[in-house]
Design an enzyme around this catalytic site. Sequence first.
Site, PDB file in Angstrom:
ATOM      1  N   LYS A   1     -51.438  39.018  25.102  1.00 51.78           N
ATOM      2  CA  LYS A   1     -51.606  39.135  26.557  1.00 51.78           C
ATOM      3  C   LYS A   1     -52.409  40.364  26.949  1.00 51.78           C
ATOM      4  O   LYS A   1     -52.254  41.430  26.351  1.00 51.78           O
ATOM      5  CB  LYS A   1     -50.227  39.219  27.233  1.00 51.78           C
ATOM      6  CG  LYS A   1     -49.225  38.181  26.779  1.00 51.78           C
ATOM      7  CD  LYS A   1     -47.965  38.207  27.626  1.00 51.78           C
ATOM      8  CE  LYS A   1     -46.842  37.414  26.978  1.00 51.78           C
ATOM      9  NZ  LYS A   1     -46.119  38.152  25.928  1.00 51.78           N
TER      10      LYS A   1
ATOM     11  N   ASP B   1     -45.458  34.982  20.086  1.00 53.33           N
ATOM     12  CA  ASP B   1     -45.878  35.490  21.392  1.00 53.33           C
ATOM     13  C   ASP B   1     -45.954  37.011  21.343  1.00 53.33           C
ATOM     14  O   ASP B   1     -44.944  37.675  21.133  1.00 53.33           O
ATOM     15  CB  ASP B   1     -44.868  35.058  22.465  1.00 53.33           C
ATOM     16  CG  ASP B   1     -45.259  35.576  23.839  1.00 53.33           C
ATOM     17  OD1 ASP B   1     -46.170  34.980  24.448  1.00 53.33           O
ATOM     18  OD2 ASP B   1     -44.667  36.577  24.302  1.00 53.33           O
TER      19      ASP B   1
ATOM     20  N   TYR C   1     -46.657  45.434  24.186  1.00 52.63           N
ATOM     21  CA  TYR C   1     -45.496  45.611  23.304  1.00 52.63           C
ATOM     22  C   TYR C   1     -45.775  46.655  22.224  1.00 52.63           C
ATOM     23  O   TYR C   1     -44.879  47.077  21.509  1.00 52.63           O
ATOM     24  CB  TYR C   1     -45.092  44.277  22.640  1.00 52.63           C
ATOM     25  CG  TYR C   1     -44.740  43.161  23.603  1.00 52.63           C
ATOM     26  CD1 TYR C   1     -44.474  43.435  24.937  1.00 52.63           C
ATOM     27  CD2 TYR C   1     -44.671  41.841  23.181  1.00 52.63           C
ATOM     28  CE1 TYR C   1     -44.168  42.412  25.824  1.00 52.63           C
ATOM     29  CE2 TYR C   1     -44.362  40.817  24.058  1.00 52.63           C
ATOM     30  CZ  TYR C   1     -44.118  41.106  25.378  1.00 52.63           C
ATOM     31  OH  TYR C   1     -43.809  40.087  26.255  1.00 52.63           O
TER      32      TYR C   1
ATOM     33  N   HIS D   1     -51.066  39.069  31.483  1.00 52.04           N
ATOM     34  CA  HIS D   1     -49.633  39.375  31.344  1.00 52.04           C
ATOM     35  C   HIS D   1     -48.888  39.311  32.677  1.00 52.04           C
ATOM     36  O   HIS D   1     -47.783  38.786  32.758  1.00 52.04           O
ATOM     37  CB  HIS D   1     -49.469  40.758  30.702  1.00 52.04           C
ATOM     38  CG  HIS D   1     -48.138  40.993  30.071  1.00 52.04           C
ATOM     39  ND1 HIS D   1     -47.966  41.700  28.909  1.00 52.04           N
ATOM     40  CD2 HIS D   1     -46.890  40.617  30.430  1.00 52.04           C
ATOM     41  CE1 HIS D   1     -46.688  41.737  28.587  1.00 52.04           C
ATOM     42  NE2 HIS D   1     -46.006  41.089  29.514  1.00 52.04           N
TER      43      HIS D   1
HETATM   44  N1  LIG Z   1     -44.112  37.637  30.218  1.00 46.67           N
HETATM   45  C1  LIG Z   1     -43.184  38.521  30.402  1.00 46.67           C
HETATM   46  O1  LIG Z   1     -43.222  39.298  31.333  1.00 46.67           O
HETATM   47  C2  LIG Z   1     -42.036  38.578  29.428  1.00 46.67           C
HETATM   48  C3  LIG Z   1     -40.887  39.286  29.790  1.00 46.67           C
HETATM   49  C4  LIG Z   1     -39.845  39.327  28.860  1.00 46.67           C
HETATM   50  C5  LIG Z   1     -39.931  38.679  27.647  1.00 46.67           C
HETATM   51  N2  LIG Z   1     -41.077  37.997  27.336  1.00 46.67           N
HETATM   52  C6  LIG Z   1     -41.219  37.315  26.036  1.00 46.67           C
HETATM   53  O2  LIG Z   1     -40.074  36.548  25.810  1.00 46.67           O
HETATM   54  C7  LIG Z   1     -39.541  36.846  24.516  1.00 46.67           C
HETATM   55  C8  LIG Z   1     -38.081  36.535  24.486  1.00 46.67           C
HETATM   56  O3  LIG Z   1     -37.300  37.623  24.998  1.00 46.67           O
HETATM   57  P1  LIG Z   1     -36.109  37.420  25.949  1.00 46.67           P
HETATM   58  O4  LIG Z   1     -35.418  38.683  26.211  1.00 46.67           O
HETATM   59  O5  LIG Z   1     -36.656  36.708  27.111  1.00 46.67           O
HETATM   60  O6  LIG Z   1     -35.199  36.494  25.034  1.00 46.67           O
HETATM   61  P2  LIG Z   1     -33.761  35.958  25.228  1.00 46.67           P
HETATM   62  O7  LIG Z   1     -33.630  35.031  24.074  1.00 46.67           O
HETATM   63  O8  LIG Z   1     -33.446  35.457  26.586  1.00 46.67           O
HETATM   64  O9  LIG Z   1     -32.832  37.252  25.043  1.00 46.67           O
HETATM   65  C9  LIG Z   1     -32.775  38.021  23.898  1.00 46.67           C
HETATM   66  C10 LIG Z   1     -31.342  38.521  23.815  1.00 46.67           C
HETATM   67  O10 LIG Z   1     -30.542  37.434  23.364  1.00 46.67           O
HETATM   68  C11 LIG Z   1     -29.800  37.824  22.254  1.00 46.67           C
HETATM   69  N3  LIG Z   1     -29.752  36.699  21.298  1.00 46.67           N
HETATM   70  C12 LIG Z   1     -30.773  36.146  20.609  1.00 46.67           C
HETATM   71  N4  LIG Z   1     -30.346  35.091  19.881  1.00 46.67           N
HETATM   72  C13 LIG Z   1     -29.018  34.999  20.122  1.00 46.67           C
HETATM   73  C14 LIG Z   1     -28.015  34.123  19.642  1.00 46.67           C
HETATM   74  N5  LIG Z   1     -28.301  33.137  18.808  1.00 46.67           N
HETATM   75  N6  LIG Z   1     -26.750  34.284  20.094  1.00 46.67           N
HETATM   76  C15 LIG Z   1     -26.439  35.294  20.954  1.00 46.67           C
HETATM   77  N7  LIG Z   1     -27.349  36.163  21.430  1.00 46.67           N
HETATM   78  C16 LIG Z   1     -28.628  36.010  21.020  1.00 46.67           C
HETATM   79  C17 LIG Z   1     -30.487  39.033  21.661  1.00 46.67           C
HETATM   80  O11 LIG Z   1     -29.506  39.844  21.107  1.00 46.67           O
HETATM   81  P3  LIG Z   1     -29.818  41.012  20.035  1.00 46.67           P
HETATM   82  O12 LIG Z   1     -30.550  42.054  20.808  1.00 46.67           O
HETATM   83  O13 LIG Z   1     -28.475  41.420  19.579  1.00 46.67           O
HETATM   84  O14 LIG Z   1     -30.637  40.388  18.962  1.00 46.67           O
HETATM   85  C18 LIG Z   1     -31.126  39.672  22.862  1.00 46.67           C
HETATM   86  O15 LIG Z   1     -30.204  40.558  23.508  1.00 46.67           O
HETATM   87  C19 LIG Z   1     -39.939  38.297  24.309  1.00 46.67           C
HETATM   88  O16 LIG Z   1     -39.919  38.705  22.963  1.00 46.67           O
HETATM   89  C20 LIG Z   1     -41.355  38.251  24.852  1.00 46.67           C
HETATM   90  O17 LIG Z   1     -42.216  37.680  23.893  1.00 46.67           O
HETATM   91  C21 LIG Z   1     -42.108  37.938  28.216  1.00 46.67           C
END
Ligand SMILES: NC(=O)c1ccc[n+]([C@@H]2O[C@H](COP(=O)([O-])OP(=O)(O)OC[C@H]3O[C@@H](n4cnc5c(N)ncnc54)[C@H](OP(=O)(O)O)[C@@H]3O)[C@@H](O)[C@H]2O)c1
Length: 312
Positions: free
Chosen positions: A86, A52, A57, A119
């Site tokens: 996006k 994604d 980004y 997006h």
């Molecule tokens: N459409 C939108 O507006 C939007 C908004 C936000 C995100 N996204 C998408 O969603 C993706 C996912 O991002 P998210 O922030 O939503 O993901 P998330 O998985 O909810 O959070 C990521 C966080 O979780 C931690 N983490 C990951 N694996 C872990 C594990 N096994 N155990 C403990 N902690 C863990 C990471 O730590 P570390 O930092 O220490 O690795 C990071 O702080 C993004 O890359 C992007 O592609 C889209």
Amino acid sequence: MTGSFDLRLTRMPLNNGNGRMPALGFGTLIPDAAETITATRDALEAGFRHLDCAERYRNEREVGEALQAGMAAGGIWREGIFVTTKLWNTNHRPERVEPAFEASLNRLGLEYLDLYLIHTPFAFQPGDEQDPRDQNGNVLYDNGVTLLDTWRAMESLVERGRCRAIGLSDVTLNELTPLYESARIKPAVVQVEAHPFLPETELLEFCKERGIVLLAFAPLGHGITPGLLEDPVISAIAARVGKTPAQVLLAWAVQRGTAFLTTPRTAARARENFNISALPEDAFNEINRIQTRQRLNPVVKTGIPGFIPRAS
Ligand SMILES: NC(=O)c1ccc[n+]([C@@H]2O[C@H](COP(=O)([O-])OP(=O)(O)OC[C@H]3O[C@@H](n4cnc5c(N)ncnc54)[C@H](OP(=O)(O)O)[C@@H]3O)[C@@H](O)[C@H]2O)c1
């Protein structure tokens, strides 16, 4: 969906018949360029086949580089990978959609996209400044274009074979319902924040009834602590089933019929987040009964990304 089915292999059919999306998605929202390359490589090695991306980004080039390296190393081929990117808020004007799409494709080094998403439903002042603000720091919105105008330009990309499916991100039912009704090509995927503290049940039902894939971001709660990963119900289930809290949350997401995005930044975390297995029914139901409600990302209300550094 509970039982012994291998969740890692789940592929969700797209409602236009143009392929299937792997439920386990790797999100590339990683501010550092070098880290984007290593994390993408590690995710591919762990087994992720859904990437994604987003022009916002600012790292599509690095994702593309890691993807090309993975394909050159063998065992991964373009048709086996599902790539999404996006359209950013500053490119909602119909005449800006195709150039933005082609620029993304070029940075990714690809010939076509599997999925192109709007997006957010918020149009910003068109231009190269991704974060346009007035003197007081307020975002400059663009009232001269509707979401349907932008959607029509997205539809023409599918009609011309440039991408296989189109969808929306950060929408509510209020925006999705009228767009769905007017669309010639129906949205195939809706990407929104979803996790046990924000299950988005009504939106999920709407999507399921229409064959739209709901793709959950923040399935681990964006790493905010204390949060989902420390929730006592999740921790207790993790201990009981011999999995980590992250694996429990990701399994729940797939078992309830959504796809998810996660962003592990190390090889060990990539393997951990890919190696999920189905939860027993009682554990699945226990998570469904969690009462805490919390939205973590305000983007759905403003179009301003909560977790991306401001563009400089
Ligand atoms: N459409 C939108 O507006 C939007 C908004 C936000 C995100 N996204 C998408 O969603 C993706 C996912 O991002 P998210 O922030 O939503 O993901 P998330 O998985 O909810 O959070 C990521 C966080 O979780 C931690 N983490 C990951 N694996 C872990 C594990 N096994 N155990 C403990 N902690 C863990 C990471 O730590 P570390 O930092 O220490 O690795 C990071 O702080 C993004 O890359 C992007 O592609 C889209």
